[in-house]
Design an enzyme around this catalytic site. Structure first.
Site, PDB file in Angstrom:
ATOM      1  CB  SER A  16      -9.506 -10.583  29.222  1.00  0.00           C
ATOM      2  OG  SER A  16     -10.799 -10.065  29.530  1.00  0.00           O
ATOM      3  CG  HIS A  41     -10.506 -12.681  25.379  1.00  0.00           C
ATOM      4  ND1 HIS A  41     -10.838 -13.767  24.599  1.00  0.00           N
ATOM      5  CD2 HIS A  41     -11.329 -12.750  26.446  1.00  0.00           C
ATOM      6  CE1 HIS A  41     -11.796 -14.463  25.176  1.00  0.00           C
ATOM      7  NE2 HIS A  41     -12.140 -13.850  26.304  1.00  0.00           N
ATOM      8  CG  ASP A  43     -14.092 -11.581  28.467  1.00  0.00           C
ATOM      9  OD1 ASP A  43     -14.262 -12.661  27.876  1.00  0.00           O
ATOM     10  OD2 ASP A  43     -13.059 -11.300  29.103  1.00  0.00           O
ATOM     11  CG  MET A  45     -19.660 -10.933  30.418  1.00  0.00           C
ATOM     12  SD  MET A  45     -19.050 -10.983  32.112  1.00  0.00           S
ATOM     13  CE  MET A  45     -17.347 -11.513  31.812  1.00  0.00           C
ATOM     14  CG  HIS A  74     -15.657 -15.297  25.596  1.00  0.00           C
ATOM     15  ND1 HIS A  74     -15.069 -15.502  26.829  1.00  0.00           N
ATOM     16  CD2 HIS A  74     -16.604 -16.261  25.458  1.00  0.00           C
ATOM     17  CE1 HIS A  74     -15.649 -16.542  27.412  1.00  0.00           C
ATOM     18  NE2 HIS A  74     -16.577 -17.004  26.612  1.00  0.00           N
ATOM     19  CG  MET A  76     -19.220 -15.356  28.297  1.00  0.00           C
ATOM     20  SD  MET A  76     -18.024 -14.737  29.477  1.00  0.00           S
ATOM     21  CE  MET A  76     -17.285 -13.426  28.507  1.00  0.00           C
ATOM     22  CG  MET A 145     -15.374 -20.987  29.418  1.00  0.00           C
ATOM     23  SD  MET A 145     -14.623 -19.403  29.025  1.00  0.00           S
ATOM     24  CE  MET A 145     -14.571 -18.598  30.629  1.00  0.00           C
ATOM     25  CG  ASP A 181     -11.535 -16.759  28.897  1.00  0.00           C
ATOM     26  OD1 ASP A 181     -10.900 -16.101  29.729  1.00  0.00           O
ATOM     27  OD2 ASP A 181     -12.536 -16.325  28.291  1.00  0.00           O
ATOM     28  N   GLY A 203      -6.499 -11.889  31.941  1.00  0.00           N
ATOM     29  CA  GLY A 203      -6.967 -10.565  32.327  1.00  0.00           C
ATOM     30  C   GLY A 203      -6.135 -10.011  33.455  1.00  0.00           C
TER      31      GLY A 203
HETATM   32  C1  DX5 Z   1     -14.445 -14.703  32.321  1.00  0.00           C
HETATM   33  C2  DX5 Z   1     -13.854 -14.103  31.060  1.00  0.00           C
HETATM   34  C3  DX5 Z   1     -12.382 -14.080  31.042  1.00  0.00           C
HETATM   35  C4  DX5 Z   1     -11.759 -13.243  32.110  1.00  0.00           C
HETATM   36  C5  DX5 Z   1     -10.420 -13.796  32.441  1.00  0.00           C
HETATM   37  O1  DX5 Z   1     -15.805 -14.830  32.163  1.00  0.00           O
HETATM   38  O2  DX5 Z   1     -14.298 -14.822  29.929  1.00  0.00           O
HETATM   39  O3  DX5 Z   1     -11.903 -13.689  29.762  1.00  0.00           O
HETATM   40  O4  DX5 Z   1     -11.615 -11.912  31.750  1.00  0.00           O
HETATM   41  O5  DX5 Z   1      -9.922 -13.089  33.526  1.00  0.00           O
HETATM   42  P1  DX5 Z   1      -8.738 -13.655  34.424  1.00  0.00           P
HETATM   43  O6  DX5 Z   1      -7.560 -13.838  33.538  1.00  0.00           O
HETATM   44  O7  DX5 Z   1      -8.541 -12.580  35.435  1.00  0.00           O
HETATM   45  O8  DX5 Z   1      -9.202 -14.957  35.006  1.00  0.00           O
HETATM   46 ZN    ZN Z   2     -13.363 -14.466  27.928  1.00  0.00          ZN
END
Ligand code: DX5
Ligand code: ZN
Length: 233
Positions: A16, A41, A43, A45, A74, A76, A145, A181, A203
């Protein structure tokens, strides 16, 4: 629908870029792919569906030429539907929307495939998996998740492993990826692959200790996650 026999259920590591250097996404992506990443990946948001803001379709379009593998977006965000075409045009291979993001997930999934992308469905930790049976023929990926979405570096929520096992049996022979994730590292990865997951988003566990000038730790981190899952499926 793709041919189930050609569907690839091998373990894929999807770093990520939420944990990468935000001033240097292009080189970070190239570095992490050179070090063994299978997918990238991304993210997205909105500060509304989740309590954090990252970036939108223009950023996705800008980083797309740096991705040689798969761009796994992804979302969000809520609402989702007004932005689907923009993310598809930005070059997303997978567009994943949250079940919790609105009242019309069926329409959203139709729209994602209609825009030419593969459709993903994400479930928050508080959402049961049993209710998604009627959506399974509309998706290419289900994302479980294992943290509450919004931030990297959170602790893996163990209670989600049973959901993965349930989902795996619901999917049967359908060509649907199970993505995990949140909080994936060499300790938690084998738990979810043993339960049936094949795409591991990570990530902090991938980007820790490295940089574009010193990318070898990315490779070591990816290899450590992959090695931990060996023999799990
Ligand atoms: C959280 C994200 C993840 C996040 C994972 O909202 O969707 O993709 O980046 O990060 P780690 O691997 O550090 O938990
Ligand atoms: Zn994600």
């Amino acid at each position: 629908m793709s041919n189930p026999s050609s569907f690839d259920r091998s373990i894929k590591i999807a770093p990520s870029i939420l944990a990468a250097d935000f001033a240097n996404f292009g080189q970070e992506i190239e570095a992490v792919e050179a070090q063994g990443a299978d997918w990238i990946h991304v993210d997205v948001m909105d500060g509304h569906f989740v309590p954090n803001i990252t970036f939108g379709p223009d950023m996705c379009k800008a980083i797309r030429p740096h991705i040689k593998t798969i761009m796994d977006v992804h979302l969000m965000i809520a609402p989702v539907d007004p932005y689907i075409d923009a993310f598809a045009e930005a070059g997303a291979d997978f567009i994943t929307a949250h079940l919790e993001a609105g009242p019309h997930i069926h329409r959203t999934l139709q729209a994602i495939r209609g825009a030419g992308a593969k459709a993903g469905l994400a479930l928050n930790p508080g959402t049961p998996v049993e209710g998604i049976g009627s959506l399974l023929d509309m998706v290419d990926l289900v994302c479980i998740m294992t943290v509450n979405p919004g931030f990297g570096g959170q602790k893996f929520i163990q209670s989600q492993i049973e959901k993965v096992r349930t989902l795996r049996s619901m999917i049967g022979d359908r060509p649907i990826h199970i993505e995990i994730d949140g909080g994936v590292d060499p300790t938690t990865a084998p738990l979810v692959t043993a339960a049936g997951a094949d795409v591991l988003v990570a990530g902090s566990a991938v980007f820790k200790g490295g940089s574009v000038r010193n990318p070898a730790p990315y490779g070591d981190n990816i290899a450590a996650i992959r090695a931990a899952t060996k023999g799990a499926l």
